[in-house]
Structure formats: structure tokens, C-alpha cells
Design a protein around this motif. Structure first.
Motif, short mmCIF file in Angstrom:
data_model
loop_
_atom_site.label_atom_id
_atom_site.label_comp_id
_atom_site.label_asym_id
_atom_site.label_seq_id
_atom_site.Cartn_x
_atom_site.Cartn_y
_atom_site.Cartn_z
N LYS A 1 94.96 16.30 -54.98
CA LYS A 1 95.29 15.58 -53.75
C LYS A 1 94.32 15.87 -52.61
O LYS A 1 94.26 15.14 -51.62
CB LYS A 1 96.72 15.98 -53.34
CG LYS A 1 97.27 15.13 -52.23
CD LYS A 1 98.68 15.55 -51.87
CE LYS A 1 99.15 14.81 -50.63
NZ LYS A 1 99.40 15.71 -49.51
N ASP B 1 90.13 10.16 -45.78
CA ASP B 1 88.96 10.72 -46.48
C ASP B 1 87.97 9.60 -46.77
O ASP B 1 86.75 9.77 -46.67
CB ASP B 1 89.36 11.33 -47.84
CG ASP B 1 90.37 12.46 -47.72
OD1 ASP B 1 90.52 13.01 -46.62
OD2 ASP B 1 91.02 12.77 -48.74
N LYS C 1 86.03 15.05 -41.02
CA LYS C 1 87.36 14.43 -41.09
C LYS C 1 88.43 15.53 -41.07
O LYS C 1 88.35 16.51 -41.82
CB LYS C 1 87.48 13.59 -42.36
CG LYS C 1 88.87 13.00 -42.55
CD LYS C 1 89.68 13.77 -43.56
CE LYS C 1 91.14 13.38 -43.59
NZ LYS C 1 91.89 14.03 -44.66
MG MG Z 1 94.62 13.87 -47.72
#
Ligand code: MG
Ligand code: ADP
Ligand code: ASP
Length: 437
Positions: free
Chosen positions: A255, A200, A5
Motif C-alpha cells: 500500500k 502518489d 508528496k
Molecule cells: Mg497512500
């Protein structure tokens, strides 16, 4: 099979997209590439949908044109041949015509989701075209054909697996597959999404249903750091974390990973690796089900927390009091994060204060209620209980000059949490960093 990703910054400019093409070519095994929208795009689309909601059509049109112009420049820089410059230009025209369609019309939440989806739809198509222009074979897997959430907003694992496997089986020749992060369909077949930062989650869901060898989350930093690099200098990347530790850190504000993205891979024991697109040789952070050593490992912080204290004489020597209090939060579908109790009072924290007023008016029936808003939870993660390491003492000593509203220890063996005023958050993170690492 691996799932890779790449977040917004990794596809944030034509140059980054070109680098990405070099990076993904090196794989000999089948790879599914999950892409976010180019950095800034989803925020820009949110702004546009806000203007459309408010019927500020002039400014909505201006913002749409501004974003379209940016994309036209990017297309021009990304592609070298006339054919692909034209293809890219047609792509931008069609997506922006779609967005412009909503100007001067009534606007609903569904249409908002459809507009937000445009960022990922454009970035993946641009990357797919760029690979074609460079002669790299790849197949397109439209996320809207397999990624689905149910009526409760939870992933529909059965549907995702059945459809993804069927689509992949139809493309046996290819090694490289490209799909959109973030976007999905809901139980009614409408375009929806997995919430902000949800690419994600897409990667993790794909990795889980396909039982991938590894899910890699590529971003702009070389792995999971031991403190929040946005507020603390000299943080360093961790080599290894367990899923449980990563879950606490992600939920409490780190984050780098979407909190929902941990569970799908944990359940199927699919390793997750966090890597840096700007420095691909670094091994990054590996997250698995293995325990990864003792003591304090990392710190994260989450803002916007409200602390609620209920003080009641009726609590003294009574049973069933906590149930009654928790029921109120259940009725208003409000999750509780931290809890501390004394014989006459209970303090707890919530992150979602949408129904705080209603909750307060119910709680006053039990006693005196005090609410402190603008609090931050600081979460210190490691393996604390299995060996007595004095970690709690070190944490409290580091925070000796910071007023602490609540302390939670022992809920799990991985977490010590403290609640501080939001304005003390950065000093607390820095003090912990100085004293613990
Ligand atoms: Mg992110
Ligand atoms: P992407 O757009 O690639 O998904 P994000 O911005 O969502 O990237 O996540 C990466 C950012 O997370 C980093 O640039 C860093 O500022 C921030 N971050 C916060 N906490 C951590 C942490 N503990 N370790 C690494 N990065 C962190
Ligand atoms: N583009 C979406 C967002 O900005 C999803 C993601 O980047 O993960 O939230």
C-alpha cells in the motif's frame, strides 16, 4: 526541482502540519509539495456521498457537521494569530457550505467527485496559510488548472506539461510550490480524481513531466519494507528497488505506493525515494531503473481475488482455445492477473469481479467452469532468473503447510506468485518472512 508528496498521516493533525513546515523549509532548490487530504477525510467524504446517494439527508447532515467541527478545532490549534484563525475559519465555512449545498438535492457521480476533492483543497489551503503565518514564502498551484485525464482515464501528459510549465513560469520568484494530490479534471473539464491513494500518482506525473531530480513520497514508515508491516512483525526497509520490482509489489498490494505511480517516473528515469515524515533522517528506499542485486527482496499480498478454472476436452491438442477464453475477458474489460495451464484446463485470476456472472455464462460454452472467490495473490519479488539461486524452492518450502491454489513462475524475472485462500494469507506472509529473511 524536486517533488515531495506528503500523505494523509503526514498532514493528519495541526502538529504534523507544523512539523511539515519545518521539514520543507530546509530545501534550497525549488520544490513542489503535493499534499493528500488529512488522514480520514477522504473516507469521511466517501461516507457522506454514500448517504447523499441513498437520500439519507439527516445522517448526511450529521456527518458533514461532525467533519466540519473537527476542522474548526484543527484551525484553532494550527494558527496562532487572529488574522489567520479568521482566514482558516472562512476557509472551512466556504468548503463546508459547498458540501452542504448537496443536501436535499439530487445527486450524481460528478457531484460525488466534486465532494471528494474538498479534502485536498482544504489541506493545501491550510498548509499554504500556515506557511504564510510563519513567514515562509510559497506559491499555490491549483491542481485543477493543470492535472487532467483523457477520455480513457489516462493522464493527458501534453496538457499537464504545457499548463504546469506555463503556471510555473508565471511564478519565477518562488522556491516552494504547493499543490493538491489526487484531484484532476477529466476530458470534459469536470472535477475528477486519480482514484483512491492517487496523490502518489499526482507526484509521479508532475515529476515525470518536469523531469524532476527526484520524486519523494513521504509517509508514516521509513521506506519500502520487505513484507507487509500490517501483518508481519520485524519487517525491514529496503535501501533500493528497481521500478519493475516496485511495480510488482505495488500492484500486488504494497500500500505504500499507488501502483500507477511507478510508470511515469520509470519512463523518464526520475528516481523515486520513499521517506518517513516521523523519522526524516532515515534515507528511506530509493527506486530507480538500476538492477539492485540478486535473490528474494520483498513480499506483498492482494486480497479479493477470484480464481476461474475452465476445463475442456476441446483444449486437448487444439490451438486458438486460449484466445477464445481471453476474448471473453476482453469483452467485459476485465484484466487477468495470473494464469496457469494444463493440457485440459486453464486457471486464471481476476481482481475485478463486477462482470464475473456474465463472464461465467459465456465461459460455460467452452467447458466446465469452477470459480473460487476470496483468494489472495502472494507476490514474491526479486531477481530470480538471472542466476539460479534456488529461490522458488525456498518459497515453496516456506509454504509447505499452506494449500496453494496456483503457482506462477517465469512470467518475469522479478516475480513468483502463489494463490492462496484469503484466510491463509497472513500465515503465508508470516511463513515466508520467517523462512526467507
Ligand atoms: Mg497512500
Ligand atoms: P499515505 O497516507 O501517506 O499515502 P499509506 O497508508 O497509503 O500512506 O501507505 C503507508 C502504509 O503502507 C504504511 O503505514 C504501511 O502500513 C503500509 N504498507 C503496506 N505494505 C508496505 C510495505 N511493503 N512497505 C511499507 N509500508 C507498507
Ligand atoms: N485522499 C485520497 C485518498 O485518501 C488520496 C490520497 O491520499 O492519496 O484516497
Amino acid at each position: 526541482m524536486k517533488v515531495l508528496k506528503f500523505g494523509g498521516t503526514s498532514v493528519g493533525s495541526p502538529e504534523r502540519i507544523q512539523n511539515l513546515a519545518k521539514l520543507v523549509q530546509c530545501n534550497n532548490e525549488p520544490v513542489i509539495i503535493v499534499l493528500s487530504a488529512m488522514a480520514g477525510t477522504t473516507n469521511a467524504l466517501v461516507k457522506i456521498t454514500d448517504l447523499l446517494y441513498r437520500k439519507d439527508m439527516d445522517n448526511a447532515s450529521k456527518q458533514i457537521s461532525k467533519l466540519e467541527e473537527q476542522y474548526r478545532k484543527r484551525i484553532d490549534e494550527l494558527f496562532t494569530t487572529e488574522i489567520f484563525k479568521n482566514k482558516g475559519s472562512e476557509l472551512i465555512t466556504s468548503h463546508f457550505n459547498y458540501i452542504k449545498n448537496f443536501v436535499n438535492r439530487s445527486f450524481t457521480a460528478l457531484q460525488e467527485k466534486a465532494i471528494l476533492a474538498q479534502g485536498e483543497l482544504i489541506s493545501t489551503a491550510m498548509f499554504h496559510y500556515y506557511l504564510s503565518e510563519t513567514g515562509i514564502d510559497s506559491a499555490f498551484l491549483p491542481a485543477l488548472n493543470f492535472m487532467r485525464i483523457d477520455k480513457d482515464g489516462e493522464p493527458d501528459y501534453f496538457y499537464i506539461q504545457e499548463n504546469l510549465e506555463r503556471i510555473l513560469a508565471d511564478e519565477p520568484k518562488h522556491k516552494l510550490f504547493i499543490t493538491q494530490g489526487f484531484i484532476c479534471r477529466n476530458a470534459y473539464g469536470e472535477v475528477d480524481n486519480l482514484k483512491r491513494g492517487g496523490s502518489d500518482y499526482t507526484a509521479s506525473l508532475i515529476g515525470s513531466v518536469l523531469q524532476a531530480d527526484e520524486v519523494q513520497i513521504w509517509t508514516d514508515i521509513d521506506g519500502f519494507h520487505n513484507n507487509d508491516p500490517r501483518y508481519v512483525d520485524n519487517t525491514s526497509a529496503l535501501k533500493q528497488l528497481s521500478f519493475d520490482e516496485a511495480a510488482e509489489l505495488a500492484y500486488f498490494g504494497a500500500k505504500i505506493m499507488h501502483p500507477s505511480s511507478i510508470m511515469p517516473c520509470k519512463l523518464k528515469s526520475v528516481p523515486v525515494r520513499l521517506k518517513n515524515t516521523l523519522n526524516p533522517v532515515e534515507e528511506g528506499t530509493l527506486i530507480t531503473n538500476d538492477e539492485t542485486g540478486k535473490g528474494i527482496k520483498a513480499i506483498a499480498a492482494k486480497d479479493g481475488i477470484s480464481a476461474v478454472k475452465i476445463k475442456s476436452g476441446r483444449m486437448l491438442l487444439a490451438y486458438g482455445f486460449l484466445r477464445k477464453v481471453f476474448e471473453i475477458f476482453e469483452i467485459y474489460k476485465t484484466p487477468i492477473d495470473m494464469i496457469t495451464t494444463s493440457e485440459v484446463a486453464i486457471s486464471l485470476t481476476i481482481d475485478d469481479s463486477t462482470n464475473l456472472k456474465e463472464i461465467e455464462s459465456e465461459l460455460v460454452k467452452f467447458g466446465n467452469v469452477e470459480i473460487d472467490e476470496n483468494q489472495s495473490i502472494i507476490c514474491i519479488v526479486g531477481d530470480f532468473i538471472s542466476e539460479s539461486t534456488g529461490s522458488a524452492k525456498k518459497v515453496l518450502e516456506a509454504l509447505e503447510n499452506i494449500p496453494l491454489r496456483m503457482i506462477s513462475y517465469g512470467g518475469s524475472k522479478h516475480n513468483i506468485s502463489v494463490l492462496v485462500n484469503q484466510e491463509d494469507k497472513v500465515s503465508a506472509l508470516q511463513a515466508l518472512s520467517r523462512n526467507l529473511f
